[in-house]
Design a protein around this motif. Sequence first.
Motif, mmCIF file in Angstrom:
data_model
loop_
_atom_site.group_PDB
_atom_site.id
_atom_site.type_symbol
_atom_site.label_atom_id
_atom_site.label_comp_id
_atom_site.label_asym_id
_atom_site.label_seq_id
_atom_site.Cartn_x
_atom_site.Cartn_y
_atom_site.Cartn_z
ATOM 1 N N VAL A 6 40.712 49.266 41.488
ATOM 2 C CA VAL A 6 40.036 50.820 41.640
ATOM 3 C C VAL A 6 38.483 50.760 41.179
ATOM 4 C CG1 VAL A 6 39.790 49.974 38.260
ATOM 5 C CG2 VAL A 6 40.304 52.088 39.314
ATOM 6 N N SER A 7 38.043 49.071 40.966
ATOM 7 C CA SER A 7 36.488 49.055 40.706
ATOM 8 C C SER A 7 36.040 49.062 42.660
ATOM 9 C CB SER A 7 35.801 48.092 40.369
ATOM 10 O OG SER A 7 36.459 46.648 40.577
ATOM 11 N N ARG A 8 37.377 48.763 43.805
ATOM 12 C CA ARG A 8 36.847 49.026 45.101
ATOM 13 C C ARG A 8 37.202 49.962 45.540
ATOM 14 N NH1 ARG A 8 35.129 43.055 46.279
ATOM 15 N NH2 ARG A 8 34.366 41.536 44.745
ATOM 16 N N MET A 9 38.103 50.216 44.948
ATOM 17 C CA MET A 9 39.237 51.491 46.192
ATOM 18 C C MET A 9 37.967 51.985 47.195
ATOM 19 S SD MET A 9 40.431 54.326 43.903
ATOM 20 C CE MET A 9 41.284 54.946 45.148
ATOM 21 N N ASP A 10 38.449 52.637 48.424
ATOM 22 C CA ASP A 10 37.922 53.229 48.875
ATOM 23 C C ASP A 10 37.966 54.565 48.063
ATOM 24 O OD1 ASP A 10 36.545 55.025 51.237
ATOM 25 O OD2 ASP A 10 38.503 54.099 52.789
ATOM 26 N N THR A 11 37.158 55.498 48.190
ATOM 27 C CA THR A 11 37.836 57.237 47.374
ATOM 28 C C THR A 11 36.135 58.101 48.809
ATOM 29 O OG1 THR A 11 38.189 58.613 45.769
ATOM 30 C CG2 THR A 11 36.609 56.807 45.239
ATOM 31 N N LEU A 12 36.232 59.244 47.552
ATOM 32 C CA LEU A 12 35.251 59.553 48.427
ATOM 33 C C LEU A 12 34.909 61.111 46.784
ATOM 34 C CD1 LEU A 12 37.054 62.524 48.216
ATOM 35 C CD2 LEU A 12 37.524 61.937 50.532
ATOM 36 N N ALA A 53 49.084 53.908 43.869
ATOM 37 C CA ALA A 53 48.897 53.721 46.410
ATOM 38 C C ALA A 53 47.728 54.685 46.041
ATOM 39 C CB ALA A 53 50.301 54.583 46.562
ATOM 40 N N ALA A 54 47.121 55.398 46.515
ATOM 41 C CA ALA A 54 45.934 55.673 47.516
ATOM 42 C C ALA A 54 46.035 55.593 48.690
ATOM 43 C CB ALA A 54 44.489 55.340 47.248
ATOM 44 N N PHE A 55 45.758 56.837 49.438
ATOM 45 C CA PHE A 55 46.052 57.315 50.480
ATOM 46 C C PHE A 55 45.544 58.440 50.618
ATOM 47 C CE2 PHE A 55 49.604 58.981 48.853
ATOM 48 C CZ PHE A 55 50.348 59.870 49.077
ATOM 49 N N PRO A 211 42.464 66.412 51.330
ATOM 50 C CA PRO A 211 42.201 66.016 50.331
ATOM 51 C C PRO A 211 43.024 64.163 50.127
ATOM 52 C CG PRO A 211 44.022 67.101 50.012
ATOM 53 C CD PRO A 211 44.210 67.341 51.272
ATOM 54 N N GLN A 212 42.715 63.263 49.485
ATOM 55 C CA GLN A 212 42.825 62.034 48.670
ATOM 56 C C GLN A 212 43.827 62.100 47.804
ATOM 57 O OE1 GLN A 212 40.323 59.099 47.243
ATOM 58 N NE2 GLN A 212 41.656 57.202 48.213
ATOM 59 N N VAL A 213 45.206 61.161 48.034
ATOM 60 C CA VAL A 213 45.790 61.183 46.364
ATOM 61 C C VAL A 213 45.832 60.428 46.288
ATOM 62 C CG1 VAL A 213 48.539 61.330 46.355
ATOM 63 C CG2 VAL A 213 47.533 63.326 47.980
ATOM 64 N N ILE A 214 46.064 59.999 45.506
ATOM 65 C CA ILE A 214 46.445 58.518 43.904
ATOM 66 C C ILE A 214 47.646 58.877 43.201
ATOM 67 C CG2 ILE A 214 44.957 56.444 43.084
ATOM 68 C CD1 ILE A 214 42.874 59.549 44.610
ATOM 69 N N ILE A 215 48.702 57.705 42.691
ATOM 70 C CA ILE A 215 49.549 57.901 42.223
ATOM 71 C C ILE A 215 49.666 56.348 41.116
ATOM 72 C CG2 ILE A 215 52.113 57.954 41.876
ATOM 73 C CD1 ILE A 215 51.546 59.640 44.539
ATOM 74 N N GLY A 216 49.242 56.749 39.996
ATOM 75 C CA GLY A 216 48.935 55.718 39.116
ATOM 76 C C GLY A 216 50.373 55.600 38.386
ATOM 77 N N VAL A 217 51.114 53.922 38.666
ATOM 78 C CA VAL A 217 52.845 54.061 37.824
ATOM 79 C C VAL A 217 51.969 52.664 37.361
ATOM 80 C CG1 VAL A 217 54.658 53.758 38.387
ATOM 81 C CG2 VAL A 217 53.558 55.460 40.023
ATOM 82 N N ASP A 218 53.094 52.798 35.443
ATOM 83 C CA ASP A 218 53.059 51.271 35.686
ATOM 84 C C ASP A 218 53.940 50.451 35.954
ATOM 85 O OD1 ASP A 218 52.806 49.621 32.761
ATOM 86 O OD2 ASP A 218 54.632 49.377 32.881
ATOM 87 N N HIS A 219 53.261 49.147 36.277
ATOM 88 C CA HIS A 219 53.932 48.036 36.997
ATOM 89 C C HIS A 219 56.227 47.981 36.879
ATOM 90 C CE1 HIS A 219 54.464 44.714 39.500
ATOM 91 N NE2 HIS A 219 54.256 43.497 38.840
#
Length: 503
Positions: A6-12, A53-55, A211-219
Amino acid sequence: MRLTNVSRMDTLTGRLSSYSVTVSPAEGDPLPISFDQNRHVSLGSRPGSWMAAAFFLDHPAAREEVAEAWHAVIARHGTLRTVFSWKPGADAASDLGSSRRRPPVKEGRGGGPETDLNLDPVHISPGAWEVLSPVSVPLESGISLRAHPESPPAYPAPPASPGLPVEVGSPVLTAEEVRTALRAHFDSVCDPLAAPSHRLCVVEPAGGSPPQVIIGVDHAHVDAWSLLVIIRDLTTCLADLQTGRPPGRELPTAEPFSAHTEVLEDRPAPPASLVDRWQQILAAGGGVMPQFPLPLGDLSVPRPEVVEVRDVLDPAELAAVEAHATAHGVRLISVAVSVMTALFAELGGQPLRTVFPVHSREEPRWFDSVGWFITNAVLENDDPSLEASHRAVKEAIRLGSQPLAPIMRPYGGMPAEPGMFAMSWLDHRRLPIAVDDALRPQHVSAVIRTDGVMIWFVINETGLHLRCRYPDTPEARITMAHWLDAVVERLRRPVHDDPTETT
């Protein structure tokens, strides 16, 4: 799919919104809990337990459309409609500094009746959007334990104002502010014991771009394969909704992960030969899982993580190394095992011994499901030849072919100590789930503290990539820089060599 954190992810730059669903109890008995789910959730509430997952969507979409598609995805996958909680009485005070209580981890449990956890089905219904603001104080490297409410409600209500529009004056975050806000948000809402432990977020750039979609889920509910399933399912459901079709109508049936857990629980006892081999491997490691054999410094407490990502081979170079492997009757993974085996012998006089995750989607019925379909094996090798490396991989897969709970029960669960070394191998080209690279998909990990070494080899249409996480100590920085440089250099040797030559 790019592996990052998350500290390096590609976002905008854009407005960051989070969609919280409404959760209510559902009828039905508690569901079975897998060995890895039990290990993970039994550590209690903590930040950094999630993956995401981010896309980027390839066309404009309103947040309400994305939320409706997300509900269709949740309806497809049973594990996204389940919530973990402690069994009554299992609320001994934690010594982790958090006011949310958890029990000490019991000896000898692997899910099922020996766990202190319940996994209950829940109803998921529409909720609300909220616009997230920048985190005012930068988060430190690694994780820190935070206080939680002493007795949070079982199913907290979502914020009011469903369908909140992105209003003029809503905060526009820089890319770095988006990364920091996502980290803080997912650390809070994707907790192992949250209801639910997943969250949909959207970054909307100015000017109406997609938009960019980011879905966080506990492992506890997902593995890397699951992230691909989530991206495919959400984009398919969104396209269906925007063209007036029932969302997900053409998608394959997705069986619930709990059914897979039941299948594993119903298996007969592992063969004695396999149990004996596990005992030999653990005995060779002093009764614990493999540890990194080179100096890492003081690991008496977990340290902030260092993450390195190396692009090792481009597509043409990857083809050359695969030709080298094929000429010797092995696959690419055997080349990597050979390289690491030789390096550990030269640098530390030790064999290669590493925890080796193996996926348990052995039947096509699980290919389209979301869940943690992983078991762990140990890959052990002291001969750097490609043939011996191939045999070591085959044995590790055999070790991972059986449920771990009955094997590890005499050890009180999987015995791990600081310095544990794990290696993951994921070849996206061989998976039956495809995600369009035009979506710029990313597997986003959390930022954590660690006392071990984890290395990921990821292969896709862009080549071979290596990601490594290790503790931030002066010794580990020196050791790992030297070791990773050597791994990359030796993996690249066959690029310009005759493929019939030996490694």
